[in-house]
Design an enzyme around this catalytic site. Structure first.
Site, PDB file in Angstrom:
ATOM      1  N   CYS A   1     -11.042   2.918   0.827  1.00  0.00           N
ATOM      2  CA  CYS A   1      -9.620   3.204   0.977  1.00  0.00           C
ATOM      3  C   CYS A   1      -9.178   2.465   2.235  1.00  0.00           C
ATOM      4  O   CYS A   1      -9.848   2.562   3.279  1.00  0.00           O
ATOM      5  CB  CYS A   1      -9.399   4.709   1.154  1.00  0.00           C
ATOM      6  N   THR A   2      -8.096   1.724   2.122  1.00  0.00           N
ATOM      7  CA  THR A   2      -7.713   0.878   3.252  1.00  0.00           C
ATOM      8  C   THR A   2      -7.327   1.685   4.497  1.00  0.00           C
ATOM      9  O   THR A   2      -7.442   1.196   5.619  1.00  0.00           O
ATOM     10  CB  THR A   2      -6.572  -0.076   2.844  1.00  0.00           C
TER      11      THR A   2
ATOM     12  N   ASP B   1       0.875  -1.177   0.000  1.00  0.00           N
ATOM     13  CA  ASP B   1       0.000   0.000   0.000  1.00  0.00           C
ATOM     14  C   ASP B   1       0.907   1.220   0.000  1.00  0.00           C
ATOM     15  O   ASP B   1       2.130   1.111   0.194  1.00  0.00           O
ATOM     16  CB  ASP B   1      -0.883  -0.014   1.267  1.00  0.00           C
ATOM     17  N   SER B   2       0.309   2.387  -0.183  1.00  0.00           N
ATOM     18  CA  SER B   2       1.072   3.631  -0.064  1.00  0.00           C
ATOM     19  C   SER B   2       1.561   3.830   1.369  1.00  0.00           C
ATOM     20  O   SER B   2       2.534   4.523   1.608  1.00  0.00           O
ATOM     21  CB  SER B   2       0.178   4.812  -0.439  1.00  0.00           C
TER      22      SER B   2
ATOM     23  N   TYR C   1      -0.934   8.433  -2.107  1.00  0.00           N
ATOM     24  CA  TYR C   1      -1.104   8.184  -3.542  1.00  0.00           C
ATOM     25  C   TYR C   1      -2.343   8.908  -4.083  1.00  0.00           C
ATOM     26  O   TYR C   1      -2.404   9.252  -5.246  1.00  0.00           O
ATOM     27  CB  TYR C   1      -1.299   6.682  -3.799  1.00  0.00           C
TER      28      TYR C   1
ATOM     29  N   CYS D   1      -4.492  -1.488  -1.784  1.00  0.00           N
ATOM     30  CA  CYS D   1      -4.678  -0.057  -1.981  1.00  0.00           C
ATOM     31  C   CYS D   1      -5.669   0.115  -3.121  1.00  0.00           C
ATOM     32  O   CYS D   1      -5.392  -0.305  -4.253  1.00  0.00           O
ATOM     33  CB  CYS D   1      -3.322   0.549  -2.341  1.00  0.00           C
ATOM     34  N   ASN D   2      -6.797   0.708  -2.805  1.00  0.00           N
ATOM     35  CA  ASN D   2      -7.818   0.920  -3.840  1.00  0.00           C
ATOM     36  C   ASN D   2      -7.310   1.870  -4.913  1.00  0.00           C
ATOM     37  O   ASN D   2      -7.614   1.721  -6.091  1.00  0.00           O
ATOM     38  CB  ASN D   2      -9.072   1.531  -3.216  1.00  0.00           C
ATOM     39  N   THR D   3      -6.511   2.847  -4.485  1.00  0.00           N
ATOM     40  CA  THR D   3      -6.025   3.872  -5.410  1.00  0.00           C
ATOM     41  C   THR D   3      -5.072   3.261  -6.439  1.00  0.00           C
ATOM     42  O   THR D   3      -5.235   3.464  -7.643  1.00  0.00           O
ATOM     43  CB  THR D   3      -5.293   4.972  -4.597  1.00  0.00           C
TER      44      THR D   3
HETATM   45  N1  DGL Z   1      -4.699   3.240   1.201  1.00  0.00           N
HETATM   46  C1  DGL Z   1      -4.873   3.643  -0.137  1.00  0.00           C
HETATM   47  C2  DGL Z   1      -6.218   3.283  -0.719  1.00  0.00           C
HETATM   48  O1  DGL Z   1      -6.737   2.303  -0.388  1.00  0.00           O
HETATM   49  C3  DGL Z   1      -4.315   4.958  -0.591  1.00  0.00           C
HETATM   50  C4  DGL Z   1      -4.267   6.114   0.314  1.00  0.00           C
HETATM   51  C5  DGL Z   1      -3.383   7.208  -0.248  1.00  0.00           C
HETATM   52  O2  DGL Z   1      -2.180   7.000  -0.293  1.00  0.00           O
HETATM   53  O3  DGL Z   1      -3.905   8.241  -0.667  1.00  0.00           O
HETATM   54  O4  DGL Z   1      -6.749   3.927  -1.533  1.00  0.00           O
END
Ligand code: DGL
Length: 262
Positions: free
Chosen positions: A180-181, A7-8, A39, A70-72
């Site tokens: 978002c995780t 993940d980020s 991210y 990470c969804n992003t």
């Molecule tokens: N945890 C990530 C997600 O699920 C990204 C959060 C981020 O870095 O902006 O989207």
């Protein structure tokens, strides 16, 4: 089996946490790209570049499968990762389908990063599953910032949540999808804002179940561990071995355990 999860930042720990519960016999390598978080405010090209580097790094460490926790990153990079690498690569997307299928009439709110909200992947998903147009979308990038500084229960967090939702009537929502995780850490405040009747839905258990299916691994129903000695943690390529950071990760797992069933 060795499984890489990235993940980020610390959001992806919530997926690892769930994997600890369900797949205690597997070996995990967790990677948080703490140098490049968030991210959600970057360009798709940047995020794809990071995702490729991290995937290569995890493969070099012996990972036989990858979870993009990470969804992003999933929304912009998963196709490219699957094109390049010939191993199982699982992504995450906001759990809209279970939310739509598990509820009947009221509205559903999906919160995620600005990139996830903007990308076609989510539009396509809504097009497929949100037949009755019950879903609303809202970007909440500051929750990522708060999470990264381990600020989960402050007045600022509650104020931000209240402000972001102020143009919506909360009584109309039967479900809130955490797309978002990083948002898992804020379940107590989100629950406090929406009340007991709104379902909070994250994709973690579904992702781990899917991982087990794809890899043909037997799932343990609820093995209770918070920490695995075989797991390795990396922050942007640096292995975490110092006590202070290991304690920090341990605290985050404790938090995740506490909020798991909220
Ligand atoms: N945890 C990530 C997600 O699920 C990204 C959060 C981020 O870095 O902006 O989207």
């Amino acid at each position: 089996m060795k499984i890489g999860i990235f993940d980020s930042g610390i959001g992806g720990l919530s997926v690892l946490h769930e994997a600890y519960h369900a797949l205690p016999d597997q070996e995990f390598i967790f990677y948080a790209d703490t140098e490049h978080v968030p991210y959600g405010l970057r360009t798709p090209a940047e995020i794809t570049g990071f995702a490729k580097e991290i995937t290569q790094f995890l493969l070099d460490k012996g990972a036989e499968a990858i979870v993009v926790a990470c969804n992003t990153a999933t929304s912009v990079a998963i196709r490219e990762l699957r094109r390049i690498y010939d191993i199982p690569i699982l992504g995450m997307e906001p759990a809209v389908k279970p939310a739509v299928e598990g509820t009947e009439d009221k509205r559903i709110m999906v919160i995620a990063t600005p990139v996830t909200i903007r990308e076609d992947k989510l539009r396509d998903l809504l097009h497929r599953v949100d037949e009755h147009h019950r879903v609303d979308l809202l970007a909440m990038p500051r929750l990522v910032e708060f999470a990264e500084r381990e600020e989960f229960d402050s007045k600022e967090v509650d104020d931000y949540i209240r402000e972001q939702f102020s143009s919506f009537d909360r009584s109309r929502y039967c479900a809130l999808v955490l797309g978002c995780t990083h948002f898992n850490y804020f379940k107590p405040s989100l629950r406090g804002y929406f009340g007991e009747d709104t379902l909070l839905i994250d994709g973690n258990r579904g992702t781990v179940r899917h991982l087990a299916e794809v890899l043909g691994l037997g799932m343990n129903n609820d093995y209770n561990i918070l920490w695995s000695d075989t797991a390795k943690y990396f922050f942007s390529g640096q292995e975490i071995t110092d006590e202070k950071t290991l304690n920090y990760l341990h605290r985050l797992h404790l938090r995740l355990e506490k909020v798991r069933d909220i």
